[in-house]
Design a protein around this motif. Structure first.
Motif, PDB file in Angstrom:
ATOM      1  N   ILE A  88       0.835  -1.203   0.000  1.00  0.00           N
ATOM      2  CA  ILE A  88       0.000   0.000   0.000  1.00  0.00           C
ATOM      3  C   ILE A  88       0.871   1.255   0.000  1.00  0.00           C
ATOM      4  O   ILE A  88       0.644   2.191  -0.777  1.00  0.00           O
ATOM      5  CB  ILE A  88      -0.956  -0.004   1.208  1.00  0.00           C
ATOM      6  CG1 ILE A  88      -1.987  -1.128   1.057  1.00  0.00           C
ATOM      7  CG2 ILE A  88      -1.656   1.354   1.360  1.00  0.00           C
ATOM      8  CD1 ILE A  88      -2.870  -1.327   2.276  1.00  0.00           C
ATOM      9  N   LEU A  89       1.903   1.272   0.839  1.00  0.00           N
ATOM     10  CA  LEU A  89       2.808   2.426   0.888  1.00  0.00           C
ATOM     11  C   LEU A  89       3.502   2.639  -0.458  1.00  0.00           C
ATOM     12  O   LEU A  89       3.637   3.782  -0.925  1.00  0.00           O
ATOM     13  CB  LEU A  89       3.849   2.245   1.985  1.00  0.00           C
ATOM     14  CG  LEU A  89       3.368   2.304   3.434  1.00  0.00           C
ATOM     15  CD1 LEU A  89       4.557   2.177   4.385  1.00  0.00           C
ATOM     16  CD2 LEU A  89       2.595   3.573   3.716  1.00  0.00           C
ATOM     17  N   LYS A  90       3.939   1.554  -1.090  1.00  0.00           N
ATOM     18  CA  LYS A  90       4.620   1.660  -2.390  1.00  0.00           C
ATOM     19  C   LYS A  90       3.689   2.251  -3.450  1.00  0.00           C
ATOM     20  O   LYS A  90       4.091   3.102  -4.255  1.00  0.00           O
ATOM     21  CB  LYS A  90       5.120   0.285  -2.844  1.00  0.00           C
ATOM     22  CG  LYS A  90       6.325  -0.223  -2.075  1.00  0.00           C
ATOM     23  CD  LYS A  90       6.695  -1.638  -2.511  1.00  0.00           C
ATOM     24  CE  LYS A  90       7.874  -2.176  -1.719  1.00  0.00           C
ATOM     25  NZ  LYS A  90       8.167  -3.599  -2.038  1.00  0.00           N
ATOM     26  N   MET A 160       9.533   1.699   7.496  1.00  0.00           N
ATOM     27  CA  MET A 160       8.758   1.305   6.313  1.00  0.00           C
ATOM     28  C   MET A 160       8.632   2.470   5.330  1.00  0.00           C
ATOM     29  O   MET A 160       8.783   2.297   4.116  1.00  0.00           O
ATOM     30  CB  MET A 160       7.372   0.802   6.722  1.00  0.00           C
ATOM     31  CG  MET A 160       7.399  -0.558   7.389  1.00  0.00           C
ATOM     32  SD  MET A 160       5.773  -1.051   8.037  1.00  0.00           S
ATOM     33  CE  MET A 160       4.880  -1.372   6.519  1.00  0.00           C
ATOM     34  N   PHE A 161       8.364   3.661   5.858  1.00  0.00           N
ATOM     35  CA  PHE A 161       8.260   4.836   4.996  1.00  0.00           C
ATOM     36  C   PHE A 161       9.591   5.121   4.297  1.00  0.00           C
ATOM     37  O   PHE A 161       9.627   5.445   3.105  1.00  0.00           O
ATOM     38  CB  PHE A 161       7.825   6.053   5.822  1.00  0.00           C
ATOM     39  CG  PHE A 161       6.337   6.227   5.921  1.00  0.00           C
ATOM     40  CD1 PHE A 161       5.707   7.316   5.342  1.00  0.00           C
ATOM     41  CD2 PHE A 161       5.551   5.295   6.591  1.00  0.00           C
ATOM     42  CE1 PHE A 161       4.338   7.492   5.427  1.00  0.00           C
ATOM     43  CE2 PHE A 161       4.180   5.456   6.685  1.00  0.00           C
ATOM     44  CZ  PHE A 161       3.568   6.554   6.103  1.00  0.00           C
ATOM     45  N   LYS A 162      10.686   4.999   5.039  1.00  0.00           N
ATOM     46  CA  LYS A 162      12.016   5.234   4.456  1.00  0.00           C
ATOM     47  C   LYS A 162      12.345   4.186   3.391  1.00  0.00           C
ATOM     48  O   LYS A 162      12.953   4.504   2.367  1.00  0.00           O
ATOM     49  CB  LYS A 162      13.085   5.199   5.561  1.00  0.00           C
ATOM     50  CG  LYS A 162      12.976   6.317   6.575  1.00  0.00           C
ATOM     51  CD  LYS A 162      13.271   7.692   5.990  1.00  0.00           C
ATOM     52  CE  LYS A 162      14.765   7.928   5.837  1.00  0.00           C
ATOM     53  NZ  LYS A 162      15.056   9.313   5.392  1.00  0.00           N
ATOM     54  N   ILE A 194       3.217  11.880   8.993  1.00  0.00           N
ATOM     55  CA  ILE A 194       3.180  12.920   7.963  1.00  0.00           C
ATOM     56  C   ILE A 194       4.449  12.773   7.141  1.00  0.00           C
ATOM     57  O   ILE A 194       5.554  12.737   7.694  1.00  0.00           O
ATOM     58  CB  ILE A 194       3.165  14.339   8.581  1.00  0.00           C
ATOM     59  CG1 ILE A 194       2.136  14.427   9.721  1.00  0.00           C
ATOM     60  CG2 ILE A 194       2.932  15.394   7.517  1.00  0.00           C
ATOM     61  CD1 ILE A 194       0.712  14.299   9.334  1.00  0.00           C
ATOM     62  N   ALA A 195       4.299  12.651   5.817  1.00  0.00           N
ATOM     63  CA  ALA A 195       5.472  12.397   4.977  1.00  0.00           C
ATOM     64  C   ALA A 195       5.338  13.106   3.624  1.00  0.00           C
ATOM     65  O   ALA A 195       4.243  13.465   3.204  1.00  0.00           O
ATOM     66  CB  ALA A 195       5.645  10.894   4.769  1.00  0.00           C
TER      67      ALA A 195
END
Length: 202
Positions: A88-90, A160-162, A194-195
């Motif tokens: 999902i993040l990708k 995970m975000f990184k 927040i990203a």
């Protein structure tokens, strides 16, 4: 882009404020309700039936939200509890334009584990290896619906975000009625991240 938009609560509010919104959700029933609500409110929202682990539109959106476990943190019985949310993040990352903003809320492990015990592990209602909780909720018609939820600690979300490529700007804790810019505490039900997607080098 509103990922896991459900009945359109956030999509419709954003549309009322002048934003052009695309809401995606895996549930046809919820999307039908979202379309009715949007029509009643007199706003246009593009609603799409899609699996958030597979849907993306390359560099189309200025911003994305994924709030209230609409897609992230809710794991199917056959889903890999790490790969599901990472996918999902990708997809969100790929769908954002360079410089795009992203706000996500995920279930906090700090409060859930505080209330768990070894009996939960023995019973199979909590798996510490995958950080997933299993429970059943009762629908309005009395039907029991199995729920599998993935919980997180702040550092795990940061990593995970990184991994995906995001620049994390802030991680805050909150529960309905007490969101503010502060560290996550043991009573928070959710964690907000927040990203930004980095701008392309000149």
């Amino acid at each position: 882009m509103d990922v896991g938009c459900g009945v359109g609560r956030h999509s419709i509010e954003l549309a009322k404020r002048g934003y052009k919104v695309t809401g995606i959700d895996i549930s046809q029933g919820m999307l039908e309700e979202a379309r009715k609500r949007a029509q009643k409110e007199g706003v246009e929202v593009e609603f799409i039936k899609a699996d958030a682990t597979k849907f993306n539109r390359e560099e189309e959106f200025d911003a994305a939200i994924c709030l209230c476990e609409g897609a992230f943190s809710l794991i199917g019985s056959s889903d890999d509890p790490i790969e599901h949310d990472l996918a999902i993040l990708k997809n969100i990352y790929e769908s954002l334009k360079p410089g795009g903003k992203f706000v996500l809320t995920a279930l906090s492990a700090l409060s859930r584990i505080k209330g768990a015990s070894n009996k939960d592990i023995t019973r199979g209602t909590f798996d510490p290896n995958t950080m997933t909780f299993f429970e059943e909720i009762e629908a309005s018609d009395g039907t029991k619906i199995p729920i599998r939820e993935r919980v997180y600690i702040p550092t795990e979300l940061y990593l995970m975000f990184k991994m995906v490529g995001f620049e994390v700007k802030a991680i805050w804790g909150g529960t309905a009625g007490r969101w503010r810019k502060r560290k996550v505490d043991f009573d928070d039900i959710e964690i907000m991240v927040i990203a930004d997607k980095p701008k392309k080098a000149a």
